[in-house]
Design a protein around this motif. Structure first.
Motif, PDB file in Angstrom:
ATOM      1  N   ALA A  24       0.741  -0.884  -0.358  1.00 59.29           N
ATOM      2  CA  ALA A  24      -0.229   0.132   0.020  1.00 59.29           C
ATOM      3  C   ALA A  24       0.718   1.640   0.060  1.00 59.29           C
ATOM      4  O   ALA A  24       0.555   2.324  -0.121  1.00 59.29           O
ATOM      5  N   LEU A  25       1.145   1.272   0.333  1.00 55.67           N
ATOM      6  CA  LEU A  25       2.461   2.175   0.483  1.00 55.67           C
ATOM      7  C   LEU A  25       3.276   2.762  -0.304  1.00 55.67           C
ATOM      8  O   LEU A  25       3.611   4.113  -0.992  1.00 55.67           O
ATOM      9  N   LEU A  40      -0.879   5.988  -6.583  1.00 52.75           N
ATOM     10  CA  LEU A  40      -1.197   5.164  -7.190  1.00 52.75           C
ATOM     11  C   LEU A  40      -2.295   6.926  -7.630  1.00 52.75           C
ATOM     12  O   LEU A  40      -3.365   7.240  -7.193  1.00 52.75           O
ATOM     13  N   PRO A  41      -3.226   6.653  -8.990  1.00 50.64           N
ATOM     14  CA  PRO A  41      -4.724   7.363  -9.897  1.00 50.64           C
ATOM     15  C   PRO A  41      -5.707   6.978  -8.773  1.00 50.64           C
ATOM     16  O   PRO A  41      -5.841   6.264  -8.468  1.00 50.64           O
ATOM     17  N   ALA A  42      -6.897   8.055  -8.724  1.00 46.57           N
ATOM     18  CA  ALA A  42      -7.867   7.693  -8.186  1.00 46.57           C
ATOM     19  C   ALA A  42      -8.233   6.535  -8.566  1.00 46.57           C
ATOM     20  O   ALA A  42      -9.693   5.553  -7.538  1.00 46.57           O
ATOM     21  N   ASP A  43      -8.074   6.647  -9.757  1.00 49.38           N
ATOM     22  CA  ASP A  43      -9.135   5.694 -10.401  1.00 49.38           C
ATOM     23  C   ASP A  43      -8.354   4.504 -11.140  1.00 49.38           C
ATOM     24  O   ASP A  43      -8.731   4.090 -12.466  1.00 49.38           O
ATOM     25  N   LYS A  49       1.115  -0.288 -18.223  1.00 42.41           N
ATOM     26  CA  LYS A  49       0.489   1.000 -18.485  1.00 42.41           C
ATOM     27  C   LYS A  49       2.275   1.348 -19.003  1.00 42.41           C
ATOM     28  O   LYS A  49       3.016   1.007 -18.199  1.00 42.41           O
ATOM     29  N   THR A  50       2.751   2.522 -19.427  1.00 39.17           N
ATOM     30  CA  THR A  50       4.156   2.638 -19.160  1.00 39.17           C
ATOM     31  C   THR A  50       4.170   3.989 -17.899  1.00 39.17           C
ATOM     32  O   THR A  50       3.333   4.260 -17.809  1.00 39.17           O
ATOM     33  N   ARG A  51       5.430   3.474 -16.972  1.00 37.44           N
ATOM     34  CA  ARG A  51       5.608   4.040 -15.715  1.00 37.44           C
ATOM     35  C   ARG A  51       4.691   2.460 -14.533  1.00 37.44           C
ATOM     36  O   ARG A  51       4.250   2.953 -14.046  1.00 37.44           O
ATOM     37  N   GLY A  52       4.045   1.489 -15.282  1.00 41.85           N
ATOM     38  CA  GLY A  52       3.662   0.743 -14.420  1.00 41.85           C
ATOM     39  C   GLY A  52       4.119  -0.211 -14.041  1.00 41.85           C
ATOM     40  O   GLY A  52       5.206  -0.026 -13.907  1.00 41.85           O
TER      41      GLY A  52
END
Length: 227
Positions: free
Chosen positions: A34-35, A40-43, A140-143
């Motif tokens: 989680a840390l 990450l984006p809210a969605d 995604k890129t930078r996933g």
């Protein structure tokens, strides 16, 4: 490895109870994950490979109300337990469960993160590198990839010392500490351990950034890497 013979109906129903001895380790692992995913984006969309009974989905979904989850697992029995738990946690509307493997996941969605927790040690060593390549295609890129597995080099001189702590952990749910040779046999029959540095090499060779080894508890190791 086809694990459906292991993760059958009875085993799946008892899975969480039988693995309660790992609770403190799993809680710490989920906390650290989680840390690492906090920005990450809210969605965000999260893919859980080998989702099992859904514990990682529940942990992160209750903390991130806008995240959507896809869980894939080859065991229909495990997914049945998972679906029931997601419904009880009232998060089923944000979750998609797929029976099968990575190549059964529709390729029209790119994920912000992939969690593969305590799964890869069931996969044949010759197929292990391909799993990370398939995961990378779905990020995604930078996933971010987060993988945790039971790992160890059984040929090293100090492996018995490492195994003694693992034996003590098994004894939490058993009246006796298992003999080391019996435990080695069980590990060889049920799990396909790689040395931690080999897992790091496979992740790197799949096109990820050099993996960061952020967690170890006895034989359980975890890494994070980016696309």
């Amino acid at each position: 490895m086809n694990t459906n013979d292991i993760f059958n109906s009875e085993f799946s129903r008892q899975y969480d109870a039988n693995n309660s001895r790992f609770s403190a380790i799993n809680d710490n692992l989920h906390f650290l994950v989680a840390l690492l995913l906090r920005d990450l984006p809210a969605d965000a969309r999260i893919l859980c490979v080998g989702v099992g009974t859904g514990n990682e989905i529940i942990y992160h979904a209750v903390k991130n109300h806008g995240w959507h989850f896809t869980g894939v697992d080859p065991s229909p029995d495990m997914l049945e337990v998972c679906a029931s738990k997601l419904e009880q946690a009232e998060i089923k509307d944000r979750c998609t469960l797929i029976e099968g493997y990575l190549d059964n996941i529709p390729d029209n969605v790119a994920y912000d993160a992939v969690l593969c927790l305590l799964v890869t040690h069931f996969i044949q060593k010759s197929d292990r590198g391909g799993i990370y390549c398939e995961i990378k295609k779905r990020l995604k890129t930078r996933g971010r990839l987060i993988v945790a597995e039971i790992a160890g080099d059984t040929t090293t001189g100090n492996f018995d010392e490492q195994l003694s702590g693992w034996a003590a952990l098994q004894a939490i749910s058993s009246p006796n500490i298992p003999m080391l040779e019996d435990l080695k046999t069980l590990l060889r029959k049920r799990l396909l351990l790689l040395p931690p540095e080999k897992t790091e090499e496979l992740i790197l060779n799949a096109g990820f950034s050099p993996p960061h080894h952020f967690f170890q508890s006895l034989l359980i190791h975890a890494w994070i890497a980016n696309t």
